[in-house]
Design a protein around this motif. Structure first.
Motif, PDB file in Angstrom:
ATOM      1  N   ASP A  51       0.838  -1.194   0.000  1.00 12.19           N
ATOM      2  CA  ASP A  51       0.000   0.000   0.000  1.00 12.19           C
ATOM      3  C   ASP A  51       0.874   1.246   0.000  1.00 12.19           C
ATOM      4  N   VAL A  92      -0.205  -2.170  -6.239  1.00 10.29           N
ATOM      5  CA  VAL A  92      -1.204  -3.127  -6.699  1.00 10.29           C
ATOM      6  C   VAL A  92      -1.580  -2.786  -8.141  1.00 10.29           C
ATOM      7  N   THR A 109      -2.829  -8.293  -8.184  1.00 11.54           N
ATOM      8  CA  THR A 109      -4.154  -7.679  -8.137  1.00 11.54           C
ATOM      9  C   THR A 109      -4.673  -7.519  -6.711  1.00 11.54           C
ATOM     10  N   ARG A 110      -3.954  -8.041  -5.714  1.00 13.56           N
ATOM     11  CA  ARG A 110      -4.406  -7.963  -4.321  1.00 13.56           C
ATOM     12  C   ARG A 110      -3.322  -7.338  -3.455  1.00 13.56           C
ATOM     13  N   GLU A 113      -0.060  -9.232  -1.683  1.00 11.97           N
ATOM     14  CA  GLU A 113       0.294 -10.420  -2.470  1.00 11.97           C
ATOM     15  C   GLU A 113       1.807 -10.460  -2.697  1.00 11.97           C
ATOM     16  N   SER A 332     -11.484  -2.637  -5.602  1.00  9.12           N
ATOM     17  CA  SER A 332     -10.700  -2.907  -4.407  1.00  9.12           C
ATOM     18  C   SER A 332     -10.592  -1.639  -3.580  1.00  9.12           C
ATOM     19  N   LYS A 334      -7.916  -0.713  -2.373  1.00  7.66           N
ATOM     20  CA  LYS A 334      -6.644  -0.130  -2.798  1.00  7.66           C
ATOM     21  C   LYS A 334      -6.878   0.922  -3.887  1.00  7.66           C
TER      22      LYS A 334
END
Length: 346
Positions: A51, A92, A109-110, A113, A332, A334
């Motif tokens: 993040d 991300v 994508t997460r 991850e 998301s 994010k």
């Protein structure tokens, strides 16, 4: 901070440590035997989606990343320490490609991850490992295995729910500024937007993320203008809002120009749900507006929305149409967090 969505990086995992040949020699111990320890394992190269990042600017000034080597084994049965892994932190939405720029290795994508890109080399065995009933004093040890090295490409594709497309000066930045807290550059000349922008939009209590990319012109897929390199940032969108300038010469031709570029680019962009809107309706008279609307309707084969981002006419209807396709939940959290951060500046 500059916006950078592509970077070439060299990575190398750590070599394994060598095994040791040693024998135990102590007073009053007649047969000490082999005591060479094993080498440590080399560090891995790990990529993690974290993040707080919305660009690959960190990889503009440093392109080489090497993990730590494993420590060699030592006497007295002391094994070498494992090398520390090196972690490459990316936003991300980042994709990892091989050096050929076509082979996709991983897609992040997460949030949180992780992916092990290159494994460290195994450590070599010391001579104590080879001790057996028939080989009481082995004098051989294995060297550590080398690590893996490779060049990779990192490519960032923003995660947004909806995307804005259109010719330069179609009013995309004005629309984004009117419906969100984003503050893109707005001016009366083409290619005002030089990099993608994100904004969080609230439509009747439902929030989603809207992405604005630089305008497309005829021949963009061949590199004309800014080219089509930014189209990757709307590949993940669920719906596209196609804005057409009502003050242009022919609204139907302007629509087809952009659609042809989307089709030439690929990426299934032409298969996405598309909402067509005729923008800047406040800048033309009633007769010209009706003529442009009919032209756009024939070209798009659907009735376009009539909006004006400058004065807010029809903007809520366009947002409701986008929200119906996107749904209540954003792609998301994010994406929402990235759009609420301070916008990129050059």
């Amino acid at each position: 901070m500059k916006f950078l969505d592509e970077a070439k990086v060299y990575v190398r995992s750590g070599d394994g440590g060598n095994g040791c040949v040693a024998f135990r020699r102590e007073k009053y111990i007649e047969f000490g035997g082999p005591s060479g320890g094993n080498g440590g394992r080399g560090g891995d190269v790990v990529i993690e989606a974290v993040d707080g990042l919305n660009t690959l600017i960190d990889y503009r000034y440093q392109q080489h990343f090497k993990a730590q080597k494993g420590t060699n084994g030592m006497g007295k049965d002391r094994h070498g320490a494992n090398g520390k892994p090196i972690v490459l932190k990316v936003p991300v939405g980042t994709q990892v490609f091989d050096e050929d720029r076509e082979t996709l290795i991983h897609d992040f994508t997460r949030l949180g991850e992780t992916f092990v890109l290159s494994e460290g080399g195994n450590g070599g065995f010391g001579n104590a490992h080879f001790k057996s009933a028939t080989n009481r004093a082995p004098r051989n040890a294995n060297p550590g295995l080398p690590g893996e090295e490779r060049w990779i490409w990192l490519r960032l594709k923003l995660i947004a729910d909806a995307g804005l497309v259109g010719l330069p000066n179609a009013g995309k930045s004005t629309f984004l500024a009117a419906v969100s807290a984003a503050r893109p550059k707005i001016a009366d000349y083409p290619f005002t937007t030089l990099h993608p922008q994100l904004g969080v939009v609230n439509a009747d209590g439902r929030e989603f993320v809207l992405a604005d990319i630089p305008g497309l012109i005829e021949g963009a897929h061949e590199g004309t203008g800014l080219g089509d390199r930014f189209l990757g940032h709307i590949e993940r969108c669920r719906v596209l809002l196609h804005l057409v300038d009502a003050t242009c010469e022919h609204a139907g031709k302007a629509y087809k120009t952009v659609r042809n570029e989307l089709e030439a680019y690929g990426g299934a962009l032409t298969d996405k749900v598309e909402i067509v809107a005729l923008n800047k309706i406040d800048a033309v008279g009633p007769e010209e507006l009706k003529k442009q609307k009919d032209r756009l309707k024939r070209a798009a084969k659907k009735t376009p929305l009539l909006i004006s981002g400058a004065i807010g006419t029809g903007v809520k209807d366009a947002l409701r149409a986008l929200a119906e396709v996107v749904g209540e939940a954003p792609v998301s959290a994010k994406a929402k967090g990235a759009a609420q951060m301070e916008p990129w500046t050059v």
